[in-house]
Design an enzyme around this catalytic site. Structure first.
Site, PDB file in Angstrom:
ATOM      1  N   HIS A  99       5.758   6.448  -2.601  1.00 57.37           N
ATOM      2  CA  HIS A  99       7.126   6.894  -2.837  1.00 57.37           C
ATOM      3  C   HIS A  99       6.945   8.459  -3.249  1.00 57.37           C
ATOM      4  CE1 HIS A  99       8.171   2.462  -4.354  1.00 57.37           C
ATOM      5  NE2 HIS A  99       8.596   2.754  -3.028  1.00 57.37           N
ATOM      6  N   ALA A 127       3.088   1.897   3.202  1.00 60.47           N
ATOM      7  CA  ALA A 127       4.023   1.075   3.157  1.00 60.47           C
ATOM      8  C   ALA A 127       5.082   1.772   2.096  1.00 60.47           C
ATOM      9  CB  ALA A 127       4.190  -0.428   2.404  1.00 60.47           C
ATOM     10  N   CYS A 160       0.782  -1.050  -0.064  1.00 57.71           N
ATOM     11  CA  CYS A 160       0.069  -0.019   0.117  1.00 57.71           C
ATOM     12  C   CYS A 160       0.902   1.184  -0.035  1.00 57.71           C
ATOM     13  CB  CYS A 160      -0.946  -0.009   1.399  1.00 57.71           C
ATOM     14  SG  CYS A 160       0.045   0.143   2.779  1.00 57.71           S
ATOM     15  N   ARG A 193      11.589  -4.940   6.754  1.00 56.33           N
ATOM     16  CA  ARG A 193      12.257  -4.444   5.706  1.00 56.33           C
ATOM     17  C   ARG A 193      14.017  -4.980   5.707  1.00 56.33           C
ATOM     18  NH1 ARG A 193      13.088   0.532   3.233  1.00 56.33           N
ATOM     19  NH2 ARG A 193      13.353   0.627   0.940  1.00 56.33           N
TER      20      ARG A 193
HETATM   21 FE1  CFM Z   1      12.972   0.336  -4.874  1.00 53.69          FE
HETATM   22 FE2  CFM Z   1      12.599  -1.948  -5.052  1.00 53.69          FE
HETATM   23 FE3  CFM Z   1      11.139  -0.279  -3.611  1.00 53.69          FE
HETATM   24 FE4  CFM Z   1      13.648  -0.895  -2.807  1.00 53.69          FE
HETATM   25 FE5  CFM Z   1      12.544  -2.801  -1.343  1.00 53.69          FE
HETATM   26 FE6  CFM Z   1      11.617  -3.838  -3.476  1.00 53.69          FE
HETATM   27 FE7  CFM Z   1      10.087  -2.273  -2.086  1.00 53.69          FE
HETATM   28 MO1  CFM Z   1      10.712  -4.732  -1.456  1.00 53.69          MO
HETATM   29  S1  CFM Z   1      14.491  -1.378  -4.856  1.00 53.69           S
HETATM   30  S2  CFM Z   1      12.579   0.838  -2.829  1.00 53.69           S
HETATM   31  S3  CFM Z   1      14.480  -1.779  -0.997  1.00 53.69           S
HETATM   32  S4  CFM Z   1      11.470  -0.438  -5.474  1.00 53.69           S
HETATM   33  S5  CFM Z   1      12.878  -4.783  -2.119  1.00 53.69           S
HETATM   34  S6  CFM Z   1      12.364  -3.892  -5.807  1.00 53.69           S
HETATM   35  S7  CFM Z   1       9.407  -3.956  -3.207  1.00 53.69           S
HETATM   36  S8  CFM Z   1      10.799  -2.747  -0.158  1.00 53.69           S
HETATM   37  S9  CFM Z   1       9.347  -0.374  -2.537  1.00 53.69           S
END
Ligand code: CFM
Length: 549
Positions: free
Chosen positions: A202, A71, A68, A102
């Site tokens: 993000h 997160a 989500c 994580r």
């Molecule tokens: Fe970038 Fe990722 Fe992500 Fe990541 Fe991650 Fe991820 Fe994630 Mo899990 S590199 S920041 S440290 S997009 S592994 S492939 S899914 S937490 S949002």
């Protein structure tokens, strides 16, 4: 510039057939939609690849791998910063389950330095607040946090119910900041439902960090060749290894967003001369905004894979153009590669030709193909949970991405150059001279680097994973904890590429060695062949209603 796609290295199974089999199980309307998200890779001139549909809502009823917006904001972008006190405004589960699962590690400079990471702070909303409002409880929580911890900055993270009941976290932040002018208090409207996945979180996090944190303090750090690394979160200690390498070459790493980071490194981050971007998906917004406002150029790097690490370091040294730096960087690369190559060749002799699949969030499904390639393994299928078309097809398609209602939900900030602090780091001619090599403000995407015929799947689900396993019998399947045990019960080892299965680091040179060795053990172990899944013995579960007896 682009890696040579191996056109003869076809997948052993016909991808068209696999796609058809996947779609056959769906109702017609769902099949039509999924067909646009399951693509057989083709690479043409100038890195052109077929269009894939991405960053759209998951069809209700499908068991998605996605998370989500909360997160993405709290867990991913801000979570790894140790001295911003982070309060989850919501029910306790949201705060608890985003607490260190994580495996983002941190290393305070000394015992005396602040580290809030061992705490999970939450307002622990109850039914009363859902009915009468939670702002009062949030204010109380902030007072309490300031009283106990004396933080320099507090972030408030909204969860779904907060948005539904209409609490105004921004008004609370302003009010509390007036009462406590020494503390920088900011709120995030990152309710879980704010977007179709964590990707929205993000963007929300990038916006707020940019407007409320970066640029607050103009004190520059000492040192030459100053850089920030954007989009590296120190999972399993990756950032520690990257820090080691860039320091050894002679770069000054000012701040990492946000692995092993501190608040002060964010407030002064605009004083560097280069931003390098590791995870494009989660932080390209900040790179763009910092370039516009302060004039800091950025380019994409990748520290996953020994060759990729070497290439990234070379690009960085080239940018600064200092002879000694270039020389020292080359020295570091050859010194470090010696051990890497020794292990790699040994592992390769046992792994060559084996098949891998990877389905991870938004970057790793691309980055980790490098490591597998280095030991001779082929990625036959890969996809992201929540990335956008540019992460698949490259930033060249960005202008043609359709903006839908879900995307409009997230604020787009208008950025203009800062009158006093914007200054060019390099002349136009200098930038143009190295553009071909470093590719400023660009990301080529995952698909141009993948084999012809490889199956690229966005937002993979449970049913599709099962078909993939049945058809390809990969030697290793890479995903996360939600997929791990189902896949392993099917007799295929699963490597978690989110949390690294309690291991790591996998970035940089030492990380590559770690990864080769682990993959060697996984794909060459006979253990999984002996696994008999419960459904192989009794494929159906029977149940009865208790009252029917
Ligand atoms: Fe970038 Fe990722 Fe992500 Fe990541 Fe991650 Fe991820 Fe994630 Mo899990 S590199 S920041 S440290 S997009 S592994 S492939 S899914 S937490 S949002």
């Amino acid at each position: 510039m682009t890696r040579k796609v191996d056109r003869n290295n076809q997948t052993p199974v016909d991808s068209n057939e696999v796609k058809e089999e996947i779609l056959a199980k769906y109702p017609a309307k769902v099949a039509r939609k999924r067909a646009k998200q399951i693509i057989i890779n083709r690479v043409g001139e100038n890195e052109t690849v077929p269009e894939i549909q991405a960053n759209v809502r998951t069809i209700p009823g499908i068991l998605t791998m996605r998370g989500c917006a909360y997160a993405g904001c709290k867990g991913v972008v801000l979570g790894p910063t140790r001295d911003i006190l982070q309060i989850t405004h919501g029910p306790i589960g949201c705060g608890f389950y985003s607490w260190l699962t994580r495996r983002n590690q941190t290393r305070p400079k000394s015992e005396a330095h602040t580290n809030f990471m061992p705490y999970a702070m939450s307002t622990d909303l109850q039914e009363d607040e859902i009915i009468f409002g939670g702002e009062k409880k949030l204010k109380k929580a902030i007072e309490e946090a300031i009283h106990i911890f004396h933080p320099r900055a507090i972030g408030i993270f909204s969860t779904c119910p907060v948005g539904l009941i209409g609490d105004d976290v921004h008004a609370v932040a302003r009010e509390m900041e007036e009462k406590h002018p020494d503390v920088n208090i900011f709120g995030f409207s990152c309710e879980g439902y704010k977007g179709v996945s964590q990707s929205a979180g993000h963007h929300i996090a990038n916006n707020k960090v940019f407007t409320d944190v970066v640029g607050l303090d103009d004190t520059a750090k000492e040192g030459k060749f100053k850089i920030n690394i954007l989009g590296e979160y120190n999972i399993g200690g990756d950032a520690f290894e990257i820090e080691r390498i860039v320091a050894k070459c002679g770069f000054t790493l000012h701040s990492t967003f946000s692995g092993n980071s501190e608040y002060d490194e964010f407030t002064t981050a605009h004083t560097v001369d280069l931003n390098v971007v590791m995870c494009h998906r989660s932080i390209n917004y900040l790179a763009e905004m910092m370039e516009k406002k302060y004039g800091i150029p950025w380019f994409k790097v990748n520290f996953v894979g020994a060759e990729a690490t070497a290439k990234s370091l070379r690009k960085m040294a080239k940018y600064f153009g200092d002879e000694k730096l270039v020389e020292d960087t080359e020295k570091v690369i050859s010194e470090e590669l010696a051990e890497v190559i020794r292990v790699r060749d040994d592992v390769k002799s046992r792994c060559e030709g084996k098949l891998a699949m990877m389905f991870v969030g938004g970057s790793r499904a691309h980055h980790y193909q490098e490591l597998f390639r280095e030991i001779g393994m082929r990625t036959v299928s890969a996809g992201y949970e929540f990335a956008h078309r540019d992460d698949y097809e490259g930033r060249k398609v960005m202008s043609s991405i359709v903006v839908d209602a879900d995307t409009r939900n997230i604020e787009e900030i208008t950025v203009t150059p800062d009158e006093k602090r914007h200054h060019p780091r390099k002349s136009e001619t200098e930038l143009a001279g190295i553009q071909d090599e470093v590719r400023f403000s660009d990301y080529e995407g995952m698909m141009p680097e993948m084999n012809e015929g490889a199956l690229v799947i966005d937002d993979l689900n449970h049913h599709e994973a099962e078909v993939l396993i049945e058809k390809y019998h990969p030697d290793v399947f890479c995903a996360g904890i939600k997929e791990k045990y189902v896949v392993q019960k099917g007799g295929i080892p699963l490597k978690q590429l989110h949390s690294y299965d309690y291991s790591g680091p996998y970035a940089g040179f030492l990380g590559a060695v770690n990864f080769y060795k682990e993959i060697d053990r996984l794909v060459n172990s006979k253990l999984f062949q002996y696994v008999k899944a419960p459904w192989q013995e009794s494929p159906e579960l029977a149940g009865r209603y208790a009252w029917g007896r």
